[in-house]
Design an enzyme around this catalytic site. Structure first.
Site: not given
Ligand SMILES: NC(=O)c1ccc[n+]([C@@H]2O[C@H](COP(=O)([O-])OP(=O)(O)OC[C@H]3O[C@@H](n4cnc5c(N)ncnc54)[C@H](O)[C@@H]3O)[C@@H](O)[C@H]2O)c1
Ligand SMILES: O=C(O)CC[C@@H](O)C(=O)O
Length: 523
Positions: A226-228, A147-148, A275-278, A257, A252
């Site tokens: 900005c993922a994990r 998605r992201i 951790h401000l992404g959301a 943390e 992020d």
């Molecule tokens: N910083 C924040 O505040 C924040 C906010 C929302 C989400 N996130 C994090 O962002 C990340 C992505 O979220 P999303 O909603 O796009 O998730 P998503 O599930 O839609 O997308 C994840 C993608 O990663 C791919 N993937 C899985 N394993 C893989 C690998 N080994 N190599 C390459 N690609 C691989 C999957 O096929 C998928 O397309 C997650 O870790 C989520 O927790 C962070």
């Molecule tokens: O709650 C938050 O702000 C973190 C959100 C984000 O890391 C998530 O995985 O959706």
């Protein structure tokens, strides 16, 4: 009245569906401040509350944990599954905010905006110290195009960037639609000027950008996470920053943390956010209202759509499944009470219209009914498969072409230590559930209430004797069905009764030579 605990800061506007429901008592407190944890039906969290096995053990009435966000790494999903607790999240409510934040970080990184901001505010006017780089024409490597990642790809294209993607689950069609180049990981590493990671944190992705892989990147590469925390290894980052291979980093998220690795944060070319992404009004409203609505639906017995540990069912599908789900649960109770012995295998065959539905959910309902009679803890569709395996019970399901002649049919065979039990049932809309075969005997009864199951020899007078014994014990017969295979051979009698059947009545029945066995089953 349901009790809902909201233990992290979650938008009140988003929580409105729960706050405005008079049957729901919402308490907004940290877990550590609550001393009656055992009363809550639902727990809503963001990332601060750690939903550990220990917490789940204390929350004995808990049915659902909702994560107002995407990542469920703060929730022990395996333990929740074990205790029959449904885990849901809000997978797309913060996608745009996180993609925008990543993009803002990227622009800030290549134009040194955070550093320049600090400099100007401290009274300096040092324009030459902050010579930047354009994004236009650069290759952006996106690892994880979910998605992201996809939203970042769209924005990068609008900025005139060449987008290289590594995602092992990316189809050609999707890559084409988004106008990105699907690559091998090594190609992204070798060719990208900027690399951003957007995968979940898993066994495969932990340290994905570590010493070896960062070593394969271009000298002067920019990296973003900005993922994990942990997808980019922090020690490896320090190494490549020290030797000047990595030009800049935007983070992020961190391995721990708040971050404890000060050495990493001390680099001038590392920019960071907590951790401000959301963290936007919109994302917080979206995720809060998504989970609030889901929790409300769940507590009112409706299907949830974003479950991590249950099959996802839409309302439409749930409505179709519900009669079979109820029937399967009853069949499980029936089989368990009939068998009363260790069981090795349960095989379920679905025929007709039921076979077109999410049968794994119906199988779990059977297991929940079956195991609920045998185990002390809560068993439901979430943990039934796990508990069956723990108890050494294997189960299988098959779809068969319509051999039973019914529009739909669930046929179950349970293999125990000493015998086998089989049952077939159907659901007839506007008429109800019918058991149509018990242990190979044709029969037709509605499975409900107090059932007396009698195995006997097909002889004149048996039915009368059974009726008399019941009458003598003051038990009224509501319905009665008999089934036999041959004249004068083995036969069964199934009676539904208006009163509980006690052991004395069973003993009185089995004294007759032509009554082989008698059992009560409560459905
Ligand atoms: N910083 C924040 O505040 C924040 C906010 C929302 C989400 N996130 C994090 O962002 C990340 C992505 O979220 P999303 O909603 O796009 O998730 P998503 O599930 O839609 O997308 C994840 C993608 O990663 C791919 N993937 C899985 N394993 C893989 C690998 N080994 N190599 C390459 N690609 C691989 C999957 O096929 C998928 O397309 C997650 O870790 C989520 O927790 C962070
Ligand atoms: O709650 C938050 O702000 C973190 C959100 C984000 O890391 C998530 O995985 O959706």
């Amino acid at each position: 009245m349901f009790h809902v605990l909201v233990s992290d800061s979650i938008s009140n506007d988003g929580l409105a569906p729960l706050l405005n429901d008079e049957n729901i008592n919402v308490v907004q407190k940290k877990v550590s401040e609550v001393d009656d944890l055992e009363k809550y039906d639902a727990l809503l969290v963001r990332s601060a509350t750690k939903v550990t096995e220990e917490l789940l053990q204390k929350m004995t009435n808990l049915k659902i944990v909702a994560r107002a966000g995407v990542g469920v790494d703060n929730i022990d999903v395996e333990a929740a599954t074990k205790y029959g607790v449904v885990v849901i999240n809000a997978p797309d409510g913060n996608t745009i905010s996180t993609a925008e934040h990543t993009f803002a970080m990227m622009a800030s990184l290549v134009r040194h905006i955070p550093q320049a901001n600090v400099s100007v505010k401290s009274g300096e006017w040092n324009r030459s110290a902050f010579l930047g780089t354009e994004l236009y024409g650069k290759s952006l490597g996106i690892i994880g195009l979910g998605r992201i990642g996809s939203e970042i790809a769209k924005r990068a294209k609008a900025f005139g960037m060449n987008v290289l993607v590594f995602d092992p689950f990316l189809t050609k069609d999707r890559a084409q639609k988004l106008g990105v180049n699907s690559c091998k990981l090594d190609e992204v590493l070798a060719q990208a000027d900027i690399i951003t990671v957007h995968t979940p944190l898993t066994k495969e992705t932990r340290g994905l950008l570590g010493k070896e892989n960062i070593g394969k990147t271009k000298k002067g590469v920019y990296l973003l996470n900005c993922a994990r925390g942990g997808i980019i290894d922090e020690e490896a980052l320090i190494h490549y920053l020290e030797i000047g291979h990595v030009k800049g980093v935007a983070l992020d998220v961190f391995e721990v943390e708040p971050p404890v690795n000060r050495k990493l944060l001390d680099f001038e070319q590392v920019i960071a956010t907590p951790h401000l992404g959301a963290s936007t009004k919109e994302a917080q409203l979206n995720v809060a209202s998504q989970v609030a609505e889901e929790v409300l639906k769940f507590l009112n017995g409706k299907p949830v759509t974003n479950s991590i540990n249950l099959p996802t069912l839409t309302k439409d599908i749930f409505d179709k499944i519900q009669p079979f789900y109820k029937l399967a649960k009853k069949l499980g109770q029936l089989a368990s009470q009939y068998m009363k012995e260790p069981v090795q295998h349960i095989g379920i065959v679905y025929e007709g219209t039921v076979a077109e539905l999410e049968t794994s959910f119906i199988t779990k309902a059977f297991l929940a009914g079956f195991l609920g009679e045998r185990v002390d803890s809560t068993v439901n569709e979430v943990n039934a498969g796990l508990i069956a395996k723990e108890r050494g019970i294997s189960f299988s399901e098959k779809i068969a072409s319509n051999g039973s002649g019914y529009a739909n049919c669930i046929a179950v065979q349970v293999d125990g230590d000493h015998r086998t039990f089989s049952v077939k049932a159907t659901y007839i809309p506007n008429y109800g559930e019918r058991i149509v075969d018990l242990n190979g005997f044709d029969i037709d009864f509605y499975p409900a209430g107090e059932v007396l199951y009698v195995e006997h020899i097909d002889k004149p007078g048996v039915i009368g004797r059974v009726g008399k014994v019941l009458g003598d014990h003051g038990v009224n017969i509501a319905t009665m069905q008999v089934g036999r295979k041959n004249i004068g051979g083995e036969a069964i009698m199934v009676l539904t009764c208006d009163k509980l059947i006690d052991d004395q009545l069973i003993e009185a029945l089995v004294q007759f030579d032509d009554i082989v066995s008698a059992k009560t089953i409560h459905l």
